[in-house]
Structures are given as C-alpha cells and as structure tokens.
Design a protein around this motif. Structure first.
Motif: not given
Length: 204
Positions: A61, A64-65, A69-71, A73-74
């Motif tokens: 999370d 991502s923040s 990026i999206t979760e 991609d993280a």
C-alpha cells in the motif's frame, strides 16, 4: 527501488522481502563521551531474520501510494528486487546494500547481515555538565531514623550555640574566682601568713 525500500525501512523499522527475510532497524543506546563532556546520539544498525520473509500489505500500500502505481505493480517490484538480491548472492556470495550493510550466507546457508552503524542527522550530541545544587535537600539515615539535610543543619547549628554558652559559663566562673581571691587578700592582707593556717596548737 532500493532507496524507496530503505525509506520504508526507516519509517517502519521492519522490511520483509520474499526469499530474503525480515530486515529490522535496531538502536544502540547513547554513549558518554567523557573527554568532550557530552553524550553522543544513539546509533542505529540493521539485523536480518531469514525465517519470516512474507511482505506485509502495508508495504504494498505504501509503495502504491508513494510511487503512484497499482498494488499489483508494487508486488511485482518487490519480487523483482528480491530476485535480483538472491541472484547477486548466488553469483558473488554477498551483496552490499548501501546504508544497510552486507548480506551474505554463512556455512549453513543462512543469511547474515554485517550492518553499518548509521547516525540520523536529526540526532545531535548532548552536553553533559555536572550540576551542583547549593542547599539541595535530601534524606539521610541517622541511626534508624531518616532526617532531611535541613534538619541536620539545624541540629548542628544548635550544637554550636550550646558550645558557645559553655565557654561563656567558664569565663564567668573565672571572673568570680578572681573577684573572690581579690576580696580575700583585701581582708587578710597580702602577707605570706595570710595564706597559712592561723590556728594555734597548744601542748599539754
């Protein structure tokens, strides 16, 4: 990614990487620098525990923040980073993570971390000066009773006053003796016979 994960490690004090383990931030206590009369700031170092290698959802999370990026991609970024670390370990036997330390395998195949001590810039040495407090109250044990330092000061002050009265009494008695001796000689005269026994003994 390495710098981003390092930032997460500083903020959360723990970072779990798949196939690697959990890297933790630990703290050494402040040390007294007697020569320079100061306490040095606490230093920090890292340890690794290879048994727990499951990343937390908090990590994904946060990535991502922070990176926008999206979760998914993280998760992929963390797995790719861990895979690259393991590959370097296989090829070179060790891998250096700047500001964290050198990760290598011991004879049993377990991962070990040779940490680097780091000093956070916000931590500054603290001056260590001996403080002497005049008239500071404290409790002392007198026999089986506790007394304050103020009470003991009063006690010794009273003792000193009594001692002065003793000298005064001695001076008064001496003066009275001198007066008596003067009166005696004024009545009896200053001849040597005045000090002797004046009784006449008659023989039969």
């Amino acid at each position: 990614m390495q710098d981003t994960l390092y930032e997460f490690l500083l903020l959360n004090k723990k970072l779990s990487l798949p196939g690697i383990g959990t890297i933790s931030l630990c703290q050494n206590s402040a040390q007294l620098d007697f020569t320079n009369k100061q306490f040095t700031a606490p230093s920090f170092y890292f340890t690794i525990e290879s048994r727990n290698d499951k990343p937390s959802k908090k990590l994904f999370d946060w990535l991502s923040s922070s990176l926008g990026i999206t979760e998914w991609d993280a998760i992929k970024s963390v797995n790719d980073f861990s895979f690259a670390l393991k590959k370097k370990l296989s090829e070179f036997g060790e891998v250096n993570w700047e500001n964290v330390g050198t990760i290598r395998r011991d004879n049993n195949g377990d991962l070990k971390l040779s940490p680097q001590n780091i000093l956070l810039q916000s931590e500054q040495p603290v001056t260590a000066q001996k403080v002497i407090r005049a008239k500071a109250g404290h409790t002392v044990l007198v026999g089986e009773r506790e007394k304050t330092s103020a009470e003991m000061e009063e006690y010794f002050a009273e003792s000193a006053v009594k001692k002065n009265y003793t000298w005064l009494i001695a001076v008064i008695l001496t003066a009275l003796a001198i007066i008596f001796i003067g009166w005696y000689f004024s009545e009896k005269g200053f001849s040597t016979s005045a000090t002797g026994n004046q009784t006449v003994i008659k023989s039969n």
